[in-house]
Structures are given as C-alpha cells and as structure tokens.
Design a protein around this motif. Structure first.
Motif, PDB file in Angstrom:
ATOM      1  N   VAL A  24      46.402  26.435 -34.189  1.00  0.00           N
ATOM      2  CA  VAL A  24      45.032  25.542 -32.946  1.00  0.00           C
ATOM      3  C   VAL A  24      45.674  24.326 -33.060  1.00  0.00           C
ATOM      4  N   THR A  25      46.056  23.455 -33.411  1.00  0.00           N
ATOM      5  CA  THR A  25      45.898  21.992 -32.979  1.00  0.00           C
ATOM      6  C   THR A  25      47.443  22.206 -31.702  1.00  0.00           C
ATOM      7  N   ILE A  61      44.240  33.327 -30.793  1.00  0.00           N
ATOM      8  CA  ILE A  61      45.503  32.682 -31.911  1.00  0.00           C
ATOM      9  C   ILE A  61      45.275  32.116 -32.975  1.00  0.00           C
ATOM     10  N   ALA A  62      43.889  31.314 -33.291  1.00  0.00           N
ATOM     11  CA  ALA A  62      44.241  31.309 -35.124  1.00  0.00           C
ATOM     12  C   ALA A  62      44.767  32.890 -36.143  1.00  0.00           C
ATOM     13  N   HIS A  63      43.829  33.776 -35.295  1.00  0.00           N
ATOM     14  CA  HIS A  63      43.961  35.325 -36.802  1.00  0.00           C
ATOM     15  C   HIS A  63      45.764  35.187 -35.677  1.00  0.00           C
ATOM     16  N   ALA A  64      45.663  35.944 -35.053  1.00  0.00           N
ATOM     17  CA  ALA A  64      46.648  36.167 -34.700  1.00  0.00           C
ATOM     18  C   ALA A  64      48.508  35.247 -35.240  1.00  0.00           C
ATOM     19  N   HIS A 100      41.568  24.481 -47.514  1.00  0.00           N
ATOM     20  CA  HIS A 100      42.702  23.620 -46.482  1.00  0.00           C
ATOM     21  C   HIS A 100      43.061  25.409 -45.816  1.00  0.00           C
ATOM     22  N   LEU A 101      42.910  25.410 -44.259  1.00  0.00           N
ATOM     23  CA  LEU A 101      43.180  26.136 -43.507  1.00  0.00           C
ATOM     24  C   LEU A 101      44.485  25.819 -43.973  1.00  0.00           C
ATOM     25  N   ALA A 102      45.529  27.690 -43.696  1.00  0.00           N
ATOM     26  CA  ALA A 102      46.770  27.674 -43.815  1.00  0.00           C
ATOM     27  C   ALA A 102      47.654  26.650 -42.823  1.00  0.00           C
ATOM     28  N   GLU A 103      48.162  25.841 -42.688  1.00  0.00           N
ATOM     29  CA  GLU A 103      49.217  25.149 -42.798  1.00  0.00           C
ATOM     30  C   GLU A 103      49.672  25.876 -40.966  1.00  0.00           C
ATOM     31  N   PRO A 104      50.407  27.747 -41.061  1.00  0.00           N
ATOM     32  CA  PRO A 104      50.774  27.906 -39.324  1.00  0.00           C
ATOM     33  C   PRO A 104      49.589  28.081 -38.536  1.00  0.00           C
ATOM     34  N   ILE A 105      48.423  28.583 -39.458  1.00  0.00           N
ATOM     35  CA  ILE A 105      47.580  28.896 -38.539  1.00  0.00           C
ATOM     36  C   ILE A 105      46.970  27.280 -38.093  1.00  0.00           C
ATOM     37  N   ALA A 106      46.931  26.464 -38.732  1.00  0.00           N
ATOM     38  CA  ALA A 106      46.313  24.766 -38.418  1.00  0.00           C
ATOM     39  C   ALA A 106      47.209  24.317 -37.068  1.00  0.00           C
ATOM     40  N   LYS A 107      48.512  24.668 -37.205  1.00  0.00           N
ATOM     41  CA  LYS A 107      49.658  24.343 -36.658  1.00  0.00           C
ATOM     42  C   LYS A 107      48.931  24.581 -35.105  1.00  0.00           C
ATOM     43  N   ALA A 157      47.909  20.951 -25.699  1.00  0.00           N
ATOM     44  CA  ALA A 157      48.275  22.039 -25.010  1.00  0.00           C
ATOM     45  C   ALA A 157      46.786  22.601 -23.240  1.00  0.00           C
ATOM     46  N   GLY A 158      45.580  21.780 -24.084  1.00  0.00           N
ATOM     47  CA  GLY A 158      44.068  22.060 -23.535  1.00  0.00           C
ATOM     48  C   GLY A 158      44.372  23.393 -22.447  1.00  0.00           C
ATOM     49  N   ASP A 159      44.696  24.069 -23.652  1.00  0.00           N
ATOM     50  CA  ASP A 159      44.916  26.054 -23.827  1.00  0.00           C
ATOM     51  C   ASP A 159      43.585  26.614 -23.860  1.00  0.00           C
ATOM     52  N   THR A 160      42.493  25.858 -23.977  1.00  0.00           N
ATOM     53  CA  THR A 160      41.397  26.069 -24.256  1.00  0.00           C
ATOM     54  C   THR A 160      40.422  27.063 -23.153  1.00  0.00           C
ATOM     55  N   GLY A 161      41.331  28.967 -22.790  1.00  0.00           N
ATOM     56  CA  GLY A 161      41.026  28.613 -21.524  1.00  0.00           C
ATOM     57  C   GLY A 161      40.436  30.028 -22.064  1.00  0.00           C
TER      58      GLY A 161
END
Length: 394
Positions: free
Chosen positions: A59-60, A282-285, A50-57, A65-69
C-alpha cells in the motif's frame, strides 16, 4: 497454572501481543471510537493488530508512486486462486470464475439478485451475522430462518423445512450459507457441505456461501470452500482478506462462481467489479499472496485466546456457557443462566464498561446471548472477563 498466568507466555511473533491498550485507543476506527474511552470494545469484527508488513509495503509503495487511480487487472483474482490452491487444495479454481466486488455483503446482494427475484425467499441459519437478515429485506426478499441445532451445526431437518416454506408460495429461493459460521465459529465439514448441495439440488434452491472468515480456521482444522464440495457446481461464493488480515478499512472482496454458475456471475453489473477500491485490491492481493506467515502467527495466537477465554469464563463466570469452535475470532456466549434478561450485552456495557454484540439482532437463538471478539491481546481479554464478572456481582 491459572488462565491469567498463561496469558503472560508470549508466542513468537504473535500479532495479538504487539499493541498496548493505550496504543489501541489512538485508533480512529469504529471499534475504538463508537463507545466512551473507558469502555473495552470487544464487539465489531476488527482485530487489534498491526498491519502485516507485506500489505503495508504494497500500500505504501502504491501511495509513494501515486498509484491511486481506478482499479485494473486480475492481481486479486490470481492471488486468491493461488492461496486457495495452497491452503485449501482448491487446485481447479480458474480465475475466469472470479470477479472483484467492493465488499462481501454488496457481493451477496448482487448474487441473490442474480438467482432470485423480488418477493422470493432467502434461507439463513440463525443465529447468524445480522446483515444476513437485513440486506435481503432491503432488496425485497423474504428471510426464512433454519435455526442451527443445539450443537451449533446445521440442522438438516430444519433446513429442509425452511426450503419447503421458501418454495411453498412459488417463485425461487436461495440459501445464504455462512462458512465458517458467524457468530458460533462452527467450521462446516465436507460431508455437511455435500449434504447441503444434495438438499439444495433436490429442492432447486441456489446456494450463496459467505466465506469471509475462511482464512481464520484453527491449526489442525480443515476449511472446506463450499464450491469444492461434490454437487456444488451451481453454487456461488464470496471471500476476502478483510477479516483474516484486518482490512475492513481497505475494502475489497471477490465473488466466485461454481463451474455451472458462471453465467450468473456474468450477469452481475460491471460497475460492481470496477467499484472496488484500487488500494483495497492491492492490499487484499498482497495479503493472499504474501501474508501467509503472518496469518499463521495470528491463528496460533487466536487458538491460545480461545483456550484462555474458556479458562477465564470457567473461573470467573462459570454460569456462562461457551463452546469453543475453531473458526473466526468470535465467541458466542450463552448468558441465560446469569439472569440478565434477553440482552445481557446491555448489562455488561452499563455495569462493566465492556462492549459486546447483543445476541438479539442475530435472530432466533440470540436471546440471552452475546458475541465477544477475542481477536485482541490476552491482557485485554482477561480484563474484559474480569469486568463482566464484576458486572454480574454488582
């Protein structure tokens, strides 16, 4: 106690023990869709987690927030520098020496372009990750092999000979180092890396170190980033959270310059940095910043799987030679004694319905070998070895 019995002893929070085979078969990624549904896929470098919880949070939250620019900011670089200081004691890594890139191999290509020209030579330690052979050739560079020694460590006589050959026609040369080494799992020591730096300086060869598997080193083993080695100031390196936290579908990586190589990094096209996925960044950070506890649980599980694989092979396929190494989640198996020809992976797939990587694309030393991905559950690993054994008996 048998290896199979050991597989039933759960490790608290082990990410490798949280998904069933039926759940994994619902995935649409390359690992699970490339082969027919009856095949157990232990090939491409994807983890069954599974994706690690901090990463999943992270990204989601961005999606909510629509932060997909377009990507912006230094969050990835800051997170890598903090992780490197904490985990690798790399305390003088200035984020100004870090640039984002879309993924490691694209970054490798740009770094090789910065330090070599068309027709120049790139030295690699075979057997090695197949793109090390392919990507330089795509960009009009010549690949020269410096095969690893029988112990899967750098053979410095072979490396010096390769440097001689690389420079013998004039021009420049670079050494594309894999640290830790894929497919053998070898983790280079500080002494080895400093010897690399001295040899490269003697010959005027530039070093580019692929450290994709840097976070994936067994407990008790020290990972040494190449740029922390004495004499590595002119080196270049790349790392990423993709392998450690299973993020190849959220692309991203960072390129890092040695203290005397910043100008080379600055010649990299600006488009490379801006082409990273914003969600990937965002995910890698988040992985480097908050994913440490999850990574530690994964590393403990991988260490259990290394021991399990060694036990299972000794019991079911004793002719296969496996030398467990503390890096990566990849096992390099010498199957030559089985008499399955140059490409035993083809036999294991056809007769056993187990997908492994053929050793042939890894270069010299790959004949008769396979690469096995043990980043899966102990149950799947045990079933795969049983199928491999049955394939040999058939």
């Amino acid at each position: 106690m048998s290896a199979t019995t050991n597989a039933s002893t759960d490790l608290p929070g082990d990410p490798l023990r949280q998904l069933t085979l039926d759940q994994l078969r619902q995935r649409t990624s390359e690992k699970w869709r490339h082969y027919d549904p009856d095949v157990l896929p232990l090939w491409v470098a994807e983890l069954d987690v599974h994706l690690a919880e901090p990463i999943a949070k992270a990204v989601t939250d961005a999606i909510a927030a629509g932060d997909t620019g377009y990507p912006s900011g230094t969050g990835y670089a800051v997170a890598v520098a903090a992780f490197a200081a904490e985990r690798w004691h790399w305390t003088d890594l200035d984020r100004g020496r870090i640039r984002t890139v879309p993924d490691i191999m694209l970054g490798v290509v740009e770094m090789l372009k910065a330090v070599t020209g068309p027709g120049d030579a790139i030295v690699v330690n075979s057997p090695v990750y197949p793109p090390f052979h392919a990507f330089p050739v795509f960009n009009d560079r010549k690949v020269i092999e410096a095969p690893l020694g029988p112990d899967h460590r750098i053979d410095f006589a072979a490396l010096a000979a390769a440097f001689e050959l690389a420079l013998g026609r004039g021009g420049k040369a670079a050494y594309l180092l894999c640290n830790p080494h894929n497919p053998t799992g070898t983790v280079h020591t500080r002494d080895e890396l400093e010897r690399v730096a001295r040899l490269a300086a003697d010959y005027g060869v530039r070093v580019v170190s692929d450290e994709a598997h840097g976070p994936l080193v067994a407990p008790g083993t020290v990972f040494v980033p190449y740029l922390t080695a004495e004499g590595a100031e002119t080196g270049l390196a790349l790392t990423s959270a993709a392998k450690g936290w299973n993020l190849p579908g959220l692309r991203g990586a960072v390129a890092i310059a040695g203290t005397a190589a910043v100008a080379d990094l600055e010649r990299m096209p600006e488009k490379m940095s801006s082409s990273i996925s914003h969600l990937g960044s965002i995910a890698h950070a988040a992985a480097f910043r908050e994913g440490g506890p999850w990574l530690d649980a994964l590393l403990a599980g991988l260490e259990e799987n290394r021991r399990l694989l060694a036990d299972l092979l000794a019991e079911r396929l004793p002719e296969v030679r496996y030398r467990p190494q503390p890096g990566t989640y990849l096992a390099w198996l010498d199957c030559r004694a089985l008499g399955l020809g140059d490409d035993p992976a083809a036999v294991f797939l056809e007769r056993g319905r187990v997908a492994l990587n053929s050793g042939l694309p890894f270069g010299t030393g790959g004949k008769g070998h396979v690469r096995l991905n043990y980043g899966t559950s102990p149950e799947i690993l045990a079933e795969a070895v049983e199928r491999m054994a049955a394939a040999v008996r058939n």
